[in-house]
Scaffold this active site. Structure first.
Site, PDB file in Angstrom:
ATOM      1  NE  ARG A  24      -3.733  -2.187   2.499  1.00  0.00           N
ATOM      2  CZ  ARG A  24      -4.571  -2.422   3.499  1.00  0.00           C
ATOM      3  NH1 ARG A  24      -4.652  -1.561   4.493  1.00  0.00           N
ATOM      4  NH2 ARG A  24      -5.312  -3.509   3.501  1.00  0.00           N
ATOM      5  CB  SER A 116      -8.247  -2.518   3.035  1.00  0.00           C
ATOM      6  OG  SER A 116      -9.186  -3.033   3.951  1.00  0.00           O
ATOM      7  CG  HIS A 117      -9.076   0.158   6.528  1.00  0.00           C
ATOM      8  ND1 HIS A 117      -8.419  -1.011   6.240  1.00  0.00           N
ATOM      9  CD2 HIS A 117      -8.341   0.782   7.472  1.00  0.00           C
ATOM     10  CE1 HIS A 117      -7.326  -1.086   6.991  1.00  0.00           C
ATOM     11  NE2 HIS A 117      -7.254  -0.015   7.741  1.00  0.00           N
ATOM     12  CG  ASP A 283     -13.354  -2.796   4.271  1.00  0.00           C
ATOM     13  OD1 ASP A 283     -14.180  -3.588   3.789  1.00  0.00           O
ATOM     14  OD2 ASP A 283     -12.144  -3.084   4.404  1.00  0.00           O
ATOM     15  CG  ASP A 285     -11.080  -4.838   0.832  1.00  0.00           C
ATOM     16  OD1 ASP A 285     -11.440  -4.209   1.834  1.00  0.00           O
ATOM     17  OD2 ASP A 285     -10.274  -5.783   0.884  1.00  0.00           O
ATOM     18  CG  ASP A 287     -11.415  -7.066   3.997  1.00  0.00           C
ATOM     19  OD1 ASP A 287     -11.792  -5.890   4.225  1.00  0.00           O
ATOM     20  OD2 ASP A 287     -10.215  -7.377   3.899  1.00  0.00           O
ATOM     21  NE  ARG A 288     -10.025  -3.705   7.324  1.00  0.00           N
ATOM     22  CZ  ARG A 288      -9.072  -3.793   8.243  1.00  0.00           C
ATOM     23  NH1 ARG A 288      -9.369  -3.626   9.509  1.00  0.00           N
ATOM     24  NH2 ARG A 288      -7.815  -4.031   7.905  1.00  0.00           N
ATOM     25  CB  THR A 352      -2.490  -8.302  13.473  1.00  0.00           C
ATOM     26  OG1 THR A 352      -2.910  -8.016  14.816  1.00  0.00           O
ATOM     27  CG2 THR A 352      -3.335  -7.499  12.499  1.00  0.00           C
ATOM     28  CD  GLU A 371      -7.253  -9.789  11.549  1.00  0.00           C
ATOM     29  OE1 GLU A 371      -6.189 -10.379  11.330  1.00  0.00           O
ATOM     30  OE2 GLU A 371      -7.642  -8.805  10.885  1.00  0.00           O
ATOM     31  CB  SER A 373      -8.935  -4.472  12.624  1.00  0.00           C
ATOM     32  OG  SER A 373      -8.621  -5.734  12.069  1.00  0.00           O
ATOM     33  CE  LYS A 384      -9.627  -7.862   7.125  1.00  0.00           C
ATOM     34  NZ  LYS A 384      -8.268  -8.447   7.054  1.00  0.00           N
TER      35      LYS A 384
END
Length: 560
Positions: A24, A116-117, A283, A285, A287-288, A352, A371, A373, A384
């Protein structure tokens, strides 16, 4: 169409080392000529002999530069002997959907274009992550190999003549250097939604919604928009106006696509009005997830995975596939530990990073994991999965006939409550953040830790004594690989914990995370606000760690 590849000279860029979830960096860095090409070539080279004649899945979260990156991957993959690319329509695929497709199509792996986020847009962030053939994030031996190759790269292969319309679902065939090369554009939702229908009883969930439970789902202008429309509006007949921000945007509508109480504050305010009994946000993508009950009752992610674990029998998938084990990341609260202990299940504590769950799943020893997060999932894929978590909760509500708050209250009565909070300090300059972490590591070193253990601290009416302090290390029980320096832990005599980590998901500066976890068995205190309950420990953690002294920073960016 017969095409010929070419070799392009290049030189290395420093710092192309994948972190917890890939590489990233600021979008402007990826746009730099040859930067993305170098990393993609390094990734394909790291796959090695398995690449020849293989299939790869490609997709991303819709952020700025994603489409251009997809075309770069097409050209480089074609020149490197890949047989077929399976790409989501318009380049879109949620991270869980990529894992699903890799496993269903038995692909060699997949390339996910996401940060991601993290914020998107020209002034935001971009990211590239490689997932292996099991559908999960690449382990350290592969990411290290990618990095080693990127440090020495002098050329990449490219086939410039391939033109593919990402918006059209079709299969295109080419000949590159005399070998077949196929690009298949697929519906980004269909295969993943089919998997969800195998896992959950959509009829029972629809009956719950028809009975009067009003839900609102916020996609935060990320990749989940098409998934939410298809799943909730078309399949479960939730009104379209209850599906918010479902148009993927290159800059996520100018917002931070992180589903927490700070960056999804608009959903929190909406839930406070009492109109809806269930709210969720995803989020960038997908996954959260963040979950809210009526009047914005917040379900802490640590509690969420514990509740799902305790109520797995409400989900048809786990009736066919009995739970083999539970796992949480080290900073996640001990709520899941209580479920494992009382219900007689095996529990694993891992560093993590979702890749650490994958080996346990592949070995048949893990079924449900999470997790703190905002990541929750199971062995149905190797990532996730935000939508899976939402459907799991709706299945539990449908089976139990209770509200989210009622489910949590009963859960705490049976298992006790772990109060938990995470403080994020974002954008901390590299030098003070590194010096601070180095000082913490020195404090818990073999020579110094005896000065720390046994010290007592009193704040208000609470006294805590440090019983253990260390730098968390993990030995994988399957591959016996040792992972070091995963976070500084202060463990107190009552089992409470204070944990400090530098996050691996920032594109610039450092994100410092402090986690506070404390178990409470007194039912009269279960209604306390987490921040009030944990204030004494927070003060002690900041004092012992000397965070303000090293960084000059007093207030966190985000409190969860």
């Amino acid at each position: 169409m017969a095409l010929t590849s070419e070799v392009v000279s290049t030189s290395p860029f420093s710092g192309q080392k994948p972190g917890t979830s890939g590489l990233r960096k600021p979008t402007s860095t990826f746009i730099t000529p040859n930067y993305t090409e170098n990393f993609v070539q390094s990734t394909l080279a790291a796959i090695g002999d398995k690449l020849a004649g293989a299939d790869l899945v490609v997709g991303g979260d819709g952020r700025y530069f994603m489409r251009q990156a997809v075309h770069i991957i097409i050209q480089i993959a074609a020149a490197n002997g890949v047989r077929k690319l399976i790409i989501g329509q318009n380049g879109l695929l949620s991270t869980p959907a990529v894992s699903c497709l890799i496993r269903k199509r038995q692909a060699c792996g997949g390339i996910i274009l996401t940060a991601s986020h993290n914020p998107g847009g020209p002034n935001g962030d971009f990211g590239i992550k490689y997932n292996t053939s099991n559908g999960g994030p690449a382990p350290e031996n592969i990411t290290n190999k990618i990095y080693e190759i990127s440090e020495k790269i002098t050329e990449y292969k490219l086939c410039r003549g391939i033109e593919v319309d990402l918006g059209l679902i079709k299969t295109s065939e080419f000949k590159v250097d005399g070998k077949p090369f196929i690009v298949e554009i697929v519906d980004c939702v269909e295969d993943y939604l089919g998997l969800m229908k195998e896992i959950f009883d959509f009829g029972a969930i629809k009956k719950l919604l028809d009975s009067g439970l009003k839900v609102v789902i916020n996609s935060m202008h990320g990749v989940m928009g098409p998934y939410v429309k298809r799943t909730f509006h078309q399949e479960l007949q939730v009104p379209l106006e209850s599906c918010l921000n479902c148009d993927p945007s290159e800059d996520f509508g100018g917002h931070h696509p992180d589903p927490n109480l700070t960056y999804a504050a608009d959903l929190v305010e909406l839930m406070k009005k009492g109109t809806y009994g269930f709210g969720a946000a995803f989020d960038g993508d997908g996954d959260r997830n963040m979950l809210l009950g009526e009047n914005a009752f917040f379900v802490n992610p640590s509690d969420s995975v514990a509740v799902i674990s305790a109520n797995a029998s409400c989900i048809p998938y786990f009736k066919k596939n009995p739970v083999q084990g539970l796992a949480r990341s080290m900073p996640t609260s001990g709520a899941m530990d209580r479920v494992a202990s009382i219900d007689g299940m095996t529990l694993f504590e891992v560093p993590t990073g979702w890749k650490f769950f994958g080996n346990l799943m592949d070995a048949g020893r893990l079924s449900i994991c999470g997790e703190e997060s905002f990541g929750t999932g199971s062995n149905h894929i190797r990532e996730k999965d935000g939508l899976w978590a939402v459907l799991a909760w709706l299945s539990i509500l449908a089976s139990r006939g209770q509200t989210m708050e009622q489910v949590l209250q009963e859960h705490w009565k049976k298992y006790g409550r772990n109060f938990f909070t995470r403080w994020d300090f974002e954008g901390v300059p590299d030098e003070p953040a590194t010096k601070w972490m180095d000082n913490l590591r020195d404090m818990v070193s073999k020579d110094k830790v005896k000065e720390l253990v046994g010290r007592s601290f009193t704040k208000g009416s609470k006294t805590f004594t440090i019983a253990q302090a260390d730098d968390y290390r993990y030995t994988d029980p399957i591959e016996h690989r040792l992972t070091l320096k995963q976070g500084i832990r202060l463990i107190f005599d009552d089992g409470s914990r204070a944990i400090f980590r530098l996050s691996g998901t920032s594109s610039s500066g450092k994100t410092v995370r402090m986690y506070i976890d404390s178990f409470e068995s007194d039912q009269s205190k279960y209604g306390m606000d987490s921040q009030d309950a944990l204030r004494p420990l927070v003060e002690i953690a900041l004092e012992v760690s000397q965070f303000k002294e090293f960084t000059g920073i007093e207030k966190p960016t985000v409190i969860t």
